[in-house]
Design an enzyme around this catalytic site. Sequence first.
Site, PDB file in Angstrom:
ATOM      1  CG  ASP A   1      -1.829   1.240   1.244  1.00 43.52           C
ATOM      2  OD1 ASP A   1      -2.416   1.561   0.195  1.00 43.52           O
ATOM      3  OD2 ASP A   1      -1.931   1.907   2.292  1.00 43.52           O
TER       4      ASP A   1
ATOM      5  CB  CYS B   1      -3.148   0.712  -2.529  1.00 51.16           C
ATOM      6  SG  CYS B   1      -3.130   2.449  -2.982  1.00 51.16           S
ATOM      7  CG  ASN B   2      -9.463   1.052  -3.818  1.00 50.74           C
ATOM      8  OD1 ASN B   2     -10.224   0.334  -4.431  1.00 50.74           O
ATOM      9  ND2 ASN B   2      -9.422   1.062  -2.494  1.00 50.74           N
TER      10      ASN B   2
ATOM     11  CB  CYS C   1     -10.037   5.340  -0.712  1.00 53.88           C
ATOM     12  SG  CYS C   1      -8.538   5.897   0.125  1.00 53.88           S
ATOM     13  CB  THR C   2      -7.212   0.887   1.654  1.00 52.55           C
ATOM     14  OG1 THR C   2      -6.171   1.825   1.365  1.00 52.55           O
ATOM     15  CG2 THR C   2      -7.269  -0.172   0.585  1.00 52.55           C
ATOM     16  CG  HIS C   3      -6.693   6.003   4.056  1.00 49.73           C
ATOM     17  ND1 HIS C   3      -5.936   5.468   3.051  1.00 49.73           N
ATOM     18  CD2 HIS C   3      -5.821   6.590   4.914  1.00 49.73           C
ATOM     19  CE1 HIS C   3      -4.664   5.735   3.273  1.00 49.73           C
ATOM     20  NE2 HIS C   3      -4.568   6.411   4.405  1.00 49.73           N
TER      21      HIS C   3
HETATM   22  N1  DGL Z   1      -4.552   3.586  -0.087  1.00 50.78           N
HETATM   23  C1  DGL Z   1      -4.952   4.484  -1.141  1.00 50.78           C
HETATM   24  C2  DGL Z   1      -6.195   3.944  -1.888  1.00 50.78           C
HETATM   25  O1  DGL Z   1      -6.803   2.932  -1.531  1.00 50.78           O
HETATM   26  C3  DGL Z   1      -5.236   5.891  -0.686  1.00 50.78           C
HETATM   27  C4  DGL Z   1      -4.093   6.663  -0.105  1.00 50.78           C
HETATM   28  C5  DGL Z   1      -3.240   7.435  -1.087  1.00 50.78           C
HETATM   29  O2  DGL Z   1      -3.706   8.399  -1.730  1.00 50.78           O
HETATM   30  O3  DGL Z   1      -2.074   7.070  -1.165  1.00 50.78           O
HETATM   31  O4  DGL Z   1      -6.564   4.558  -2.869  1.00 50.78           O
END
Ligand code: DGL
Length: 282
Positions: A6, A69-70, A203-205
Amino acid sequence: MIGVFDSGLGGLTVLRALVERFPHVSFTYLGDHAHVPYGNRPSDEVVSLTQTGVEALFERGCKLVLLGCNTATAVAARRLQQTWLPQTPWRGSHNVLGIVAPTVEAATQTPWAVTAPQYPQKYNTDLVAVFGTTRTVASGVYPEEIRKRCPKVEVVQQVCAQLASAIEAEAPDAELDALVHEAVDGVLAQTGGAPPHRAILGCTHFPLVEPLFRRHLPPFTRMLSQPVVVADSFEDYLARRPHYVAERPSVRTLTLLTSGDPGDVSSRAHIFWPHAPAFTKL
Ligand code: DGL
């Protein structure tokens, strides 16, 4: 050993679901904190950073790497699978997977291998909202892959440019709530006020603020929980390719690596996974 990559800490929401689902499998996680966030970076940079991360995990013994991570998946997964991996010494023995495919499968109730509409479709007139980073939304991967399988589904995308950073910075609830409210309003503005039947928190967050999305969306909007959906799909994938987890160690290992400052990253990881092990330097 399975690798999970990620841009930062968000992938811990996926890793945690995998660790709980597969108690005997060893995992190595890599967060690219030296370059987080990826969401507002140009595509070529995201591809090159993701490739570097996957290489690091392959070199540490991971034969299978999941892009948790998307943004990395939306921009880099296909290029790494089709262009980069076949030219490396790892071709044939190693693989890279993303988290868009399982999410699209869940949203369309259609296997990824099926790339044309299958009739009758259960949800063929749904309205689906996708919330993601700037780069994920710009890639158009979610609407493209959903419409391929369910052409009558209407897909509306909403960029949440600040939300991942605000979550990672532990912004106050009121600030997070305002960002989520703004994102939901952005969807409603595109649909003429019609709320979506389903919402993809792409988004994983975002699982961390799912209750805030819940608050601003009506009860009939079904929320797709990406960590659960990804763990379900991964279980199916590993059942069909058991060689990736064939060497079962007596004690499972769980290693968290970062390209950033391990002390700083470890102190912030608790918001994604309360008892996460400490990070070490890549
Ligand atoms: N983890 C990322 C996602 O799932 C978001 C964080 C980033 O912008 O790096 O898109």
